[in-house]
Structure formats: C-alpha cells, structure tokens
Design a protein around this motif. Structure first.
Motif, PDB file in Angstrom:
ATOM      1  N   ALA A 196      57.481  47.338 131.667  1.00 27.46           N
ATOM      2  CA  ALA A 196      57.629  46.513 132.872  1.00 27.46           C
ATOM      3  C   ALA A 196      56.767  45.255 132.791  1.00 27.46           C
ATOM      4  O   ALA A 196      57.129  44.201 133.342  1.00 27.46           O
ATOM      5  N   TRP A 197      55.627  45.354 132.104  1.00 31.42           N
ATOM      6  CA  TRP A 197      54.732  44.210 131.968  1.00 31.42           C
ATOM      7  C   TRP A 197      55.391  43.047 131.220  1.00 31.42           C
ATOM      8  O   TRP A 197      55.157  41.880 131.544  1.00 31.42           O
TER       9      TRP A 197
ATOM     10  N   LEU B 226      57.604  40.813 133.347  1.00 33.47           N
ATOM     11  CA  LEU B 226      56.743  40.297 134.409  1.00 33.47           C
ATOM     12  C   LEU B 226      55.818  39.209 133.872  1.00 33.47           C
ATOM     13  O   LEU B 226      55.654  38.145 134.497  1.00 33.47           O
TER      14      LEU B 226
END
Length: 315
Positions: free
Chosen positions: A104-105, A108
């Motif tokens: 997810a990083w 993002l």
C-alpha cells in the motif's frame, strides 16, 4: 561504469528466469509446495529486472516504478514463504499485514511524491529482513550434513544485508552497476544453493526411511525376502525367513526364488512381471523348506526402492 547496468540487468533476468523454470520442473517432479513458492519468487525477481531494464531504456515512468517495487515485495514474500514451507513452519499473520502495508505504501508514496531514498526504504528494508529471516530459517531447519544449507543460508543473509544500501546507493551512477552485479551474484548463488539444500533434505529423509525399513526388516517375526526383480536372486532375508525355511541368511542369499518356490519357472516369470507392473501383489503358492517339507505360503510382494535400486519386497 554505468554502461554495465543494462548488461547486468539482462544477464540477471535471464538467469533468474532459468532458475524459475528449473524450480517449476522440480515442482512438477516432486510436488513440494516449497519448490512452487521458491519458483514464483525467482520468476518475480526476473520480472523485476525486466522492469528496471525497461526503465533504464525508456526513462523513469510511474507505472514501471510501482511495478518494480511491487515485484520486490512479491519476491520477498514468495522466497520467505517457500523457506517456511520447507521448514514445516506456518507464516505468522503479521507477515501478511506487513506485506500488505508495504504494498500500500508504494502507490501512496508515488502520489505524495516522496523523494528517494525514503521512497525505497520500506520495500528494500522489507526485502532485507525477509532474506535474513529466510537464511536463518534454512540454517536452523535444514539438514546438518552437506554444504547446501550453509551456502544458501549465508548467501541469503548477505544478499539481504546488501539490500540495506539500495535506497541510498541505487541512484549513484558509478555504484549502480556494481550493486546490481553483486546482488545478482549473491541471489544466483542462493538460488543454486537452495536446490542443493533441497536434494540434501531428500537424501537425508531417504536415509532415515531406509534405516527405519532396515530395522523393521531385521526385527520383524514374519518371513521377509528382498528379491532382484530380473533374476529372482534373493538379495537378503530377515531372521523370520531363516527360522521359517531352516536356512541360514547366507544360504538364502545364495539362492534364487525358484529354489524355494515350487511353481514352474514360466509361472514365476509371469508373477514377477505382474508384481512389477502392479497388476498383482498377493498370491498363494507351495514353498519347500530345508527339511523337505512343503508349505502353502501366502505371499504379499511389491516393488520398493532401496539405495536407488528397485527390488521386490516379499512378506
């Protein structure tokens, strides 16, 4: 020096793809889950090299960056899960939460325009930690005999430690080719050593299995014979067989089955063929003892492999 980078990436990509295919072949042969997971890991690593090579050729692109960093996470996951499966360990739920968080990083951080080296820190530190744990698992749970365990363990640990410098040195023009070359050498050594380790485990398990079989064979009271399937020569006999037939073990080892079995030779040959093909493994026939007595004997016979040789195991 930067001219080395495309060559290093291409060579690594091809080698990792070859290893992925080798692991796939081994999985098709042995059906071991660890081999499948390891193979997926090396395939992801090959695709990662392709993504970097594409980026070097066409220039940086957001989609390629996200893909390449996601493949770093996938490689970490598959290689570590393969080693845990090999060791008979269950992956902790926190591992999957960590993998999900790092995945997810990546988009993002792209959206927030996080600059290097901080953009790369989560993925490469995860990769480093995964390979260090990977090496520790193989060191702790691999068979003690053989060099595959030690080579695989330390190659993975050093490869993991090497990735700790990636976020900070990846964009240094003179270092990048050296860094990728060193990483490729360590990872290829690890990929080869893990295969060595796997076969060392197979040999270790086979040796234990044969030792258990030998103890059962020697101590069981039921008469047991090991017979060469082609010639019918008696290779070995247990104590139960010597007591039943009245011959010593050495005497039985000098006979063929035809010396004990009173069936015609043609029928014995037919029986051996049927046993070897699995068409038949149970029959009743007359056997002659040393004292001349004839006994009707119920025989269960099947082919087994002992020390790499197929023999007929008859009870």
């Amino acid at each position: 020096m930067a001219a080395w980078l495309p060559f290093a990436l291409t060579a690594g990509m091809v080698c990792f793809l070859i290893f992925a295919l080798a692991y796939a072949f081994l999985y098709a042969t042995y059906r071991t889950r660890a081999l499948l997971l390891w193979g997926c890991g090396w395939f992801c690593h090959s695709l990662r090299n392709l993504a970097i090579l594409w980026s070097v050729h066409d220039g940086p692109k957001t989609a390629l960056l996200i893909t390449e960093q996601s493949l770093v996470v996938c490689t970490s996951a598959f290689l570590l899960l393969g080693s845990l499966s090999f060791a008979g360990l269950r992956a902790d739920r926190r591992l999957f939460w960590t993998l999900g968080a790092v995945l997810a990083w990546i988009p993002l951080a792209v959206g927030l325009s996080v600059p290097p080296p901080w953009f790369y820190v989560p993925t490469y530190f995860l990769f480093a930690a995964a390979q260090i744990v990977n090496g520790w698992v193989l060191l702790r749970h691999g068979p003690r005999a053989g060099v595959g365990r030690l080579v695989a363990c330390w190659a993975l640990i050093v490869w993991g430690l090497h990735h700790l410098d990636y976020p900070f040195l990846r964009h240094v023009a003179w270092f990048a080719p050296w860094g990728f070359t060193i990483g490729a050498a360590l990872s290829l050594l690890a990929a080869l050593a893990v295969i060595m380790l796997y076969f060392e485990r197979l040999q270790h398990d086979l040796r234990i299995s044969e030792e258990r079989f030998r103890r059962l064979f020697n101590t069981h009271k039921a008469p047991m014979l090991l017979v060469a399937p082609g010639s019918g020569h008696i290779l070995d006999a247990n104590q139960g067989a010597t007591e039943f037939y009245g011959y010593t073990r050495e005497e039985l080892q000098g006979f063929t089955v035809a010396h004990l079995n009173m069936l015609p030779l043609e029928e014995l040959e037919t029986l051996r063929r049927e046993i070897m093909t699995g068409a038949r493994n149970h029959f009743v026939c007359p056997h002659r003892l040393k004292n001349g007595a004839i006994r009707q004997v119920e025989v269960h016979s099947s082919p087994v492999e002992i020390q790499g040789r197929t023999v007929l195991f008859s009870i």
